[in-house]
Design a protein around this motif. Sequence first.
Motif, PDB file in Angstrom:
ATOM      1  N   GLU A  65      35.898  46.864  33.208  1.00 20.30           N
ATOM      2  CA  GLU A  65      36.673  46.179  34.467  1.00 20.30           C
ATOM      3  C   GLU A  65      36.070  44.779  34.831  1.00 20.30           C
ATOM      4  N   HIS A  66      37.040  43.928  35.383  1.00 22.88           N
ATOM      5  CA  HIS A  66      36.798  42.685  35.646  1.00 22.88           C
ATOM      6  C   HIS A  66      37.786  41.950  36.702  1.00 22.88           C
ATOM      7  N   GLU A  67      37.741  41.171  37.349  1.00 22.80           N
ATOM      8  CA  GLU A  67      38.309  40.308  38.474  1.00 22.80           C
ATOM      9  C   GLU A  67      38.242  38.871  38.261  1.00 22.80           C
TER      10      GLU A  67
ATOM     11  N   ARG B 203      44.388  35.006  42.618  1.00 25.15           N
ATOM     12  CA  ARG B 203      43.347  35.898  42.046  1.00 25.15           C
ATOM     13  C   ARG B 203      43.588  36.714  41.182  1.00 25.15           C
ATOM     14  N   TYR B 204      43.340  37.704  40.277  1.00 30.74           N
ATOM     15  CA  TYR B 204      43.585  38.740  39.694  1.00 30.74           C
ATOM     16  C   TYR B 204      42.497  39.943  40.219  1.00 30.74           C
ATOM     17  N   ARG B 205      42.984  40.989  40.920  1.00 26.36           N
ATOM     18  CA  ARG B 205      42.208  41.901  41.480  1.00 26.36           C
ATOM     19  C   ARG B 205      41.649  42.752  40.124  1.00 26.36           C
ATOM     20  N   ARG B 206      40.640  43.492  40.326  1.00 24.96           N
ATOM     21  CA  ARG B 206      39.908  44.292  39.625  1.00 24.96           C
ATOM     22  C   ARG B 206      40.570  45.183  38.589  1.00 24.96           C
ATOM     23  N   HIS B 207      40.639  45.082  37.256  1.00 20.22           N
ATOM     24  CA  HIS B 207      41.399  45.607  36.371  1.00 20.22           C
ATOM     25  C   HIS B 207      40.751  45.813  35.090  1.00 20.22           C
ATOM     26  N   ARG B 208      41.443  46.320  34.123  1.00 19.33           N
ATOM     27  CA  ARG B 208      41.029  46.463  32.678  1.00 19.33           C
ATOM     28  C   ARG B 208      42.317  45.743  31.787  1.00 19.33           C
ATOM     29  N   ASP B 209      41.881  45.248  30.637  1.00 20.38           N
ATOM     30  CA  ASP B 209      42.943  44.386  29.881  1.00 20.38           C
ATOM     31  C   ASP B 209      43.604  45.583  28.959  1.00 20.38           C
ATOM     32  N   ARG B 210      44.169  46.658  29.533  1.00 16.58           N
ATOM     33  CA  ARG B 210      44.673  47.648  28.618  1.00 16.58           C
ATOM     34  C   ARG B 210      45.724  48.238  29.369  1.00 16.58           C
TER      35      ARG B 210
HETATM   36 MN    MN Z   1      41.589  40.655  32.468  1.00 20.08          MN
END
Ligand code: MN
Length: 204
Positions: free
Chosen positions: A182-184, A122-129
């Motif tokens: 934010e996305h995951e 998975r890729y937990r909740r984050h921003r691409d910054r």
């Molecule tokens: Mn991302």
Amino acid sequence: MPSLPVAAPHDPAALAVALREHGACRLPGFTDEAATGRLREALQLSQSAGDFHPAQVGRGDAQGLHAGIRGDSTAWIDGHSGPAATAYLAALESLRLQLNQRLFLGMQEVEAHFACYPPGSRYRRHRDRFHDSDARVLSFVTYLNRDWQRQEGGALRLYLSQGAVDVLPQGGLTVCFLSSIEHEVLPATRERLSIAAWMRTLAP
Ligand code: MN
Ligand code: OGA
């Protein structure tokens, strides 16, 4: 759960409106079936050449491997990634110029990598910054799996102001969203293949 607006692949005006109003948009057919298949083959070639590396989180002193946060492996797309990948980057580059004219975001370059999430990752909740940089302005994800089934999981969950939206990683679908959102990535029961790309300013 709200759903994402859709823009036709060659309608940057509609994409610009959707981004302004919702911060995210679906672009089905940004890669047609043939191009999607060629990109999947290019990804697999790059995998067998050993170009993929486990993705890291953060940068500088904070950079490191954190498989519990992020379990994908990635390979940057460059001049050696083959003609399908080169054409994909060129299409994004042309979209960048058209979006700059409409959104005045000052985006100066495009970067992209192949990504592979093994089953269960998975890729937990984050921003691409990164915390110290807002260079990434727009994020794109193009999905490369054939015949993705809902029960296989692996949705991209976007946390929009009007609520969370799940998008299944169906081959041939491209999703575009503001990199500040934010996305995951939820775990899947199957290997999940994609290209992630960003349009960015030249800031560090
Ligand atoms: Mn991302
Ligand atoms: C990323 C990411 C989303 C996806 O690579 O930063 O959030 O659906 N990818 O693969």
